[in-house]
Design an enzyme around this catalytic site. Structure first.
Site, short mmCIF file in Angstrom:
data_model
loop_
_atom_site.label_atom_id
_atom_site.label_comp_id
_atom_site.label_asym_id
_atom_site.label_seq_id
_atom_site.Cartn_x
_atom_site.Cartn_y
_atom_site.Cartn_z
N GLU A 140 -6.10 -10.43 -1.69
CA GLU A 140 -6.95 -10.23 -0.51
C GLU A 140 -8.43 -10.14 -0.89
O GLU A 140 -9.18 -9.32 -0.37
CB GLU A 140 -6.53 -8.95 0.24
CG GLU A 140 -5.07 -8.94 0.65
CD GLU A 140 -4.67 -7.70 1.43
OE1 GLU A 140 -5.56 -7.01 1.99
OE2 GLU A 140 -3.45 -7.41 1.49
N GLU A 181 0.81 -1.22 0.00
CA GLU A 181 0.00 0.00 0.00
C GLU A 181 0.85 1.28 0.00
O GLU A 181 0.69 2.15 0.85
CB GLU A 181 -0.99 -0.01 1.17
CG GLU A 181 -1.94 -1.19 1.11
CD GLU A 181 -2.90 -1.25 2.30
OE1 GLU A 181 -2.85 -0.36 3.17
OE2 GLU A 181 -3.69 -2.21 2.35
N ASP A 196 -1.27 -3.70 -3.41
CA ASP A 196 -2.06 -2.50 -3.12
C ASP A 196 -3.54 -2.78 -3.36
O ASP A 196 -3.92 -3.75 -4.01
CB ASP A 196 -1.60 -1.31 -3.95
CG ASP A 196 -1.52 -0.02 -3.11
OD1 ASP A 196 -2.51 0.30 -2.42
OD2 ASP A 196 -0.46 0.63 -3.12
#
Length: 691
Positions: A446, A339, A384
């Site tokens: 994710e 991120e 990210d």
């Protein structure tokens, strides 16, 4: 959270009860208008804690500097627990649960909270402290905002990971105001997953993974994980604050437990994460307690700390499990930086502490340190979120392109894909295609799909239609990903089941529900023709035994899986008939209703016997409470309540009811002091006789 002042350890609470198959009524505030938890393959929960403070402290004790005593003001009786003399927010009241909590078992916690008269308001927390090898971890079950001198009822669910000792406690967010606690009821249940269904990994051509916490490898959760996945990602255990909480002190225990479990189940491990702007201890960015500056000395210090941290992790897993790329070491990839993109900055980079001290160079540094430490056998990823949006995609693509041009060893690009039902799949595909122009692998790292479309939606459980829509969204997402399978190293969903998602309550973003059963989301991947239809029958339910008193629970981790095609569909289950009245002409039924009551709660069992001559392919039972009762938790059916009318609809696995057949369902409930029995039941609109 800061460590607490020493508190007495090892006290066995007088009111901790290990009663087998007795259930607890945990009253939800207001009537339940939506469906309760999906049908469970388990019997009644077992009550493990009950405290009404009518005759003393019931095993509760002070935590930290606080003092505890009983008062004559109760939520529903004549006594409660008063917590005074608090200095810090974590001072409060606790009850030891070491002997009654079991790792991997799901607990429902219910209690009442208020402040004394004239104390204003405060935000309170219900929490658990777990201690493993002398290291404490603190987990918030729920935060109750704006508690005043009016009683507030609270419910929460919790699944503990491994522990040597554990305690349930009440604290506050900030204000150390006096507080009151009453009518604590805790029940535990162990759910059994259906392992007859096709593993997800068999239907995905890319290696399929699940992000996990230590509790996810225990009991039924571990069985579910082992059945469906072929790799895991530790959700938090490899983040900087977990690995090196203080400088030079490395704690690998929790992460190693997951790696060990992966090895036992022939799984790969995707490491997460070496560098992040969150969950990184403050000491990284300080010298002698003062913030680092941009001086060359401070920059050198931070770079050395980063290098040391990465090398320590690489060395530990090489020394413990063997060289990377060999059979004994399952770690095949690592998120190196996480991120770092901020599309609102002119250069597209997040203004973190890393950036403040080092500028953008820290990203390339981290990859170079990681390659030197891990060697070529571990794939190094940048990761990210929101990479599907064009304004985030552009700086992400630019950064990776620039790093590759500099010879920085970026092997892969991760797309988190925390999305909601309805987010554009073509937009996601555009991002994948953009990165296919670069010499990198890609990964979905994710994935979860919130059932909420926007922040304005809120429910206890998503409507059935939304879950079906979610199933079709998963279908379309995976169909698109399969078109790009050659670009992907792996696809990982961020969590095992809905009750433990990081998203807000009701999001239900995963493939399995909180009772470890498949959802339409699962069928969207495995067999879309079955979205919204009856799934394969499940195995016989098993229930966690009542927690027995033992010195400390033993922990048994486990996992496995791999891709193929096309599931075989098992026939729909039929409910075993029990001997009862002979079938009669026309639809007819008989109901046997039993109840086990206590002060303000009860557990009910309902046996429905079909006495018609034609098999039912689905059923709905309705009845009316005569005395203000409320259903608080149900099993073996989908339970809803509107006013005094209760509706139970068949579960996916017990919808077929043959002539003469019976089905047993049940629920927990609350009552206002008296519990008169329902006197009329109707099955599919036809009145039943009451046995």
């Amino acid at each position: 959270m800061p460590s607490v002042r020493p508190v007495p350890a090892g006290l066995r609470p007088a009111a901790v009860v290990a009663a087998a198959l007795v259930t607890v009524a945990l009253v939800l505030a207001g009537a339940l208008a939506g469906p309760l938890a999906a049908p469970a393959r388990a019997l009644s929960p077992a009550v493990v804690v009950t405290s009404d403070f009518e005759a003393g402290l019931d095993g509760w004790q002070a935590r930290g500097a606080a003092s505890v005593s009983t008062t004559a003001v109760g939520a529903r009786g004549t006594g409660s627990l008063l917590v005074q003399d608090r200095v810090d927010p974590w001072d409060g009241a606790l009850i030891p649960v070491t002997e009654v909590f079991e790792p991997g078992t799901t607990y429902t916690v219910g209690l009442w909270l208020r402040l004394p008269d004239g104390a204003g308001s405060a935000d309170l927390r219900v929490s658990v402290q777990r201690d493993v090898d002398g290291v404490a971890s603190y987990e918030t079950l729920t935060t109750v905002e704006g508690v005043t001198s009016q009683w507030r009822q609270v419910t929460a669910t919790y699944t503990p990971g491994p522990f040597d000792t554990a305690s349930l406690y009440v604290e506050s967010v900030s204000s150390p105001a006096d507080l009151m606690v009453d009518d604590v009821l805790v029940s535990g249940i162990r759910y059994t997953p259906d392992l007859s269904v096709t593993p997800v990994s068999d239907e995905v051509s890319v290696p399929f993974g699940i992000a996990v916490e230590p509790q996810d490898v225990l009991g039924g959760r571990g069985d579910l994980l082992a059945h469906h996945a072929e790799q895991i990602t530790p959700g938090n255990q490899m983040k900087p604050e977990s690995i090196q909480p203080t400088e030079g002190t490395f704690t690998f225990g929790a992460a190693d437990g997951l790696v060990d479990w992966a090895i036992e189940h022939d799984m790969r491990v995707y490491g997460h994460t070496l560098l992040w702007h969150q969950q990184t201890p403050a000491w990284f960015f300080q010298r002698d307690g003062a913030a680092l500056t941009t001086s060359s000395a401070d920059q050198a210090l931070l770079r050395e700390r980063l290098r040391t941290h990465i090398e320590a992790i690489a060395d530990h897993y090489r020394e413990t499990y063997g060289e990377y790329g060999t059979a004994g070491n399952p770690i095949f990839a690592f998120d190196v930086v996480n991120e770092v993109i901020d599309e609102n900055q002119s250069d597209g980079l997040r203004r973190s502490e890393w950036y403040r001290v080092l500028g953008p160079s820290y990203i390339a540094d981290a990859f170079r340190y990681a390659r030197a430490a891990f060697g070529p056998e571990v794939l190094l990823f940048i990761n990210d979120y929101n990479s599907e949006y064009p304004d985030k995609r552009a700086p992400y693509l630019r950064l990776v392109t620039d790093l590759l041009a500099q010879g920085v060893p970026v092997d892969g690009v991760g797309h988190q894909l925390h999305v909601e039902v309805g987010r554009s799949i073509p937009m996601i595909e555009d991002t994948i295609e953009a990165f296919e122009a670069l010499p990198v692998r890609q990964a979905v790292t994710e994935l979860d799909v919130s059932a909420y479309r926007d922040s304005g939606e809120q429910w206890t459980a998503p409507p059935a239609a939304r879950l079906i829509e979610q199933g079709y969204y998963y279908r379309d997402m995976f169909a698109m990903l399969e078109q790009h399978a050659r670009s992907f190293e792996s696809i990982t969903v961020w969590g095992l089941e809905d009750s433990r998602t990081w998203l807000r309550s009701g999001a239900a973003p995963l493939l399995f529900d909180g009772q470890l059963q498949v959802k339409p989301a699962y069928w969207g991947i495995v067999d879309p023709s079955r979205i919204g239809t009856t799934p394969t029958p499940t195995v016989t339910p098993t229930v966690s035994p009542s927690p027995s008193v033992s010195a400390s629970p033993s922990v048994s981790p486990s996992v496995s899986a791999s891709p193929s095609v096309s599931p075989s569909v098992s026939p729909s289950p039929s409910v075993s008939p029990s001997v009862s009245a002979s079938p009669t002409a026309g639809p007819a039924c008989r109901v046997t209703f039993t109840s086990n009551d206590w002060s303000t709660g009860f557990t009910a069992g309902v046996r429905v016997t079909h006495q018609g001559i034609t098999a039912l392919s689905g059923w709905t039972l309705r009845f009316t409470f005569p005395g203000g009762q409320q259903v608080t938790q149900g099993w073996s059916a989908t339970w809803t309540q509107s006013g005094s009318t209760v509706t139970a609809t068949n579960a996916a696995w017990n919808g077929r009811l043959a002539p003469g057949g019976s089905v047993d369902i049940g629920f927990n409930g609350s009552h206002p002091g008296a519990n008169p029995r329902p006197t009329s039941f109707a099955l599919n609109g036809v009145t039943c006789t009451l046995a």
